[in-house]
Scaffold this active site. Structure first.
Site, PDB file in Angstrom:
ATOM      1  N   SER A  20     -11.545  10.870   6.691  1.00  0.00           N
ATOM      2  CA  SER A  20     -11.229  10.107   5.480  1.00  0.00           C
ATOM      3  C   SER A  20     -12.503   9.755   4.720  1.00  0.00           C
ATOM      4  CB  SER A  20     -10.460   8.836   5.842  1.00  0.00           C
ATOM      5  OG  SER A  20     -11.207   8.021   6.729  1.00  0.00           O
ATOM      6  N   GLY A  54       1.180   4.405   4.005  1.00  0.00           N
ATOM      7  CA  GLY A  54       2.195   3.445   3.602  1.00  0.00           C
ATOM      8  C   GLY A  54       3.530   4.098   3.326  1.00  0.00           C
ATOM      9  N   GLY A 100       0.834  -1.200   0.000  1.00  0.00           N
ATOM     10  CA  GLY A 100       0.000   0.000   0.000  1.00  0.00           C
ATOM     11  C   GLY A 100       0.863   1.242   0.000  1.00  0.00           C
ATOM     12  N   LYS A 110     -10.924   2.455  18.988  1.00  0.00           N
ATOM     13  CA  LYS A 110     -10.705   3.238  17.769  1.00  0.00           C
ATOM     14  C   LYS A 110     -11.915   3.137  16.849  1.00  0.00           C
ATOM     15  CE  LYS A 110      -8.345   5.654  14.715  1.00  0.00           C
ATOM     16  NZ  LYS A 110      -7.077   5.208  14.129  1.00  0.00           N
ATOM     17  N   GLU A 116     -14.936   3.058   3.689  1.00  0.00           N
ATOM     18  CA  GLU A 116     -14.720   1.909   4.574  1.00  0.00           C
ATOM     19  C   GLU A 116     -15.912   1.676   5.501  1.00  0.00           C
ATOM     20  OE1 GLU A 116     -10.073   1.488   5.414  1.00  0.00           O
ATOM     21  OE2 GLU A 116     -10.767   3.518   5.842  1.00  0.00           O
ATOM     22  N   ASN A 125     -14.581  17.838  11.328  1.00  0.00           N
ATOM     23  CA  ASN A 125     -14.796  17.073  12.554  1.00  0.00           C
ATOM     24  C   ASN A 125     -15.334  17.924  13.696  1.00  0.00           C
ATOM     25  OD1 ASN A 125     -13.642  15.100  10.995  1.00  0.00           O
ATOM     26  ND2 ASN A 125     -11.808  14.844  12.252  1.00  0.00           N
TER      27      ASN A 125
END
Length: 320
Positions: A273, A23, A18, A203, A285, A221
């Site tokens: 994200s 990464g 990645g 998390k 995700e 946020n």
């Protein structure tokens, strides 16, 4: 200021799967903070069959820029068999597709570290590792931040903690653990936790609140600290704590809520994200964040209407 490190063709002991921002951040940190071993024992792994050399640039928090000639291993490179430590830094939904075909090509003693948002891929990977009894799996998460200036130039944008813990198969050797500890420098800590799943559920709570709400409300946020979100945030956390208990994970609801609001405050100006994925019409995700809560709830025959609603809303948003 800039400095160039020439990394010759090598037989890497460590590889990173990645080449996104995180990464590449891990790659540069292992190269540039390492004083005991040569930095040419590290490589990236690409999705392409052929290997290549690639110049990478890294701008640290002080504005200093490094330029490194890095080895990017192709999926057909026989040097994969010499990789004894693999850091997996792809998105959660990419883990199985990217990692599983490599398992037979890596060293039979390779230890794999998963670093991604959410939960779920650890179940698929541990099941696959049953065929490779000498390989092992560690799970982790990091709150470090990096931004891509271009495909091969990243900037370190935030200090953070990398939390790790053994999960399955052969345990991490002391030598490899020491190598990972070299990610620690300055304000960046590496913490080891056992059992690790408690940390990852904590998390998960932060991600389950901040990611979908900012994506759905198109906000930074910090806006989630407003009173209008309090009830929804409390409900998300309540459901998560209940599901986690049935999974054998005991979480303190009050402490977890305080931690969520602390992260909202500390990252007030940031865009999550998931917000960015939705804004750029990329896959999210969500299936591994709120979706994982829903999956485990279904397994235990529990109702989680708030997390289910967020899952459906974000999936619908992703299609628009």
């Amino acid at each position: 200021m800039a400095n160039t490190l020439k990394t010759p063709s090598c037989s890497p002991n460590i590889a990173i799967l990645g080449a996104g921002a995180i990464g590449q951040l891990m790659y540069h940190q292992l190269c540039h903070t390492n004083s005991k071993q040569p930095s040419n024992d590290i490589a990236l792994i690409s999705r392409q069959p052929q290997s290549k050399q690639q110049q990478l640039q890294f701008t640290d928090h002080s504005g200093y820029t490094y330029s490194t000639d890095a080895l990017i291993l192709g999926t057909n490179d026989t040097r994969l068999a010499e990789v004894h430590l693999l850091l997996v830094c792809v998105k959660a939904y990419q883990v199985a597709t990217a990692l599983l075909p490599l398992l037979s090509k890596l060293s039979p003693q390779c230890h794999i570290v998963l670093l991604h948002n959410g939960l779920g891929p650890h179940l698929v990977v541990s099941e696959a590792l049953a065929q490779y009894p000498n390989q092992g799996l560690t799970l982790g998460t990091t709150s470090q931040a990096a931004l891509k200036n271009s495909q091969w130039h990243i900037k370190h944008t935030g200090f953070g903690v990398t939390q790790l813990g053994y999960y399955y198969g052969s345990e991490l050797s002391a030598k490899l653990k020491e190598r990972i500890d070299e990610l620690h420098c300055g304000n960046q800590a590496v913490e080891w936790h056992q059992p690790v799943l408690t940390i990852l559920w904590q998390k998960l709570a932060i991600n389950a609140v901040i990611n979908p709400l900012t994506a759905l409300h198109h906000c930074a946020n910090g806006q989630l600290a407003n009173d209008e979100y309090q009830h929804q945030i409390a409900a998300i956390i309540e459901e998560l704590v209940h599901v986690a208990k049935w999974d054998g994970i005991v979480l303190d609801r009050a402490l977890l809520s305080a931690r969520v609001y602390q992260v909202i405050k500390l990252t007030a100006a940031n865009y999550s994200s998931m917000y960015q994925d939705v804004a750029h019409h990329r896959a999210t995700e969500i299936n591994f964040i709120n979706g994982y809560i829903c999956q485990q709830a279904q397994l235990h025959r529990l109702a989680v209407p708030h997390n289910q609603h967020l899952l459906e809303q974000v999936l619908q948003l992703s299609l628009s």
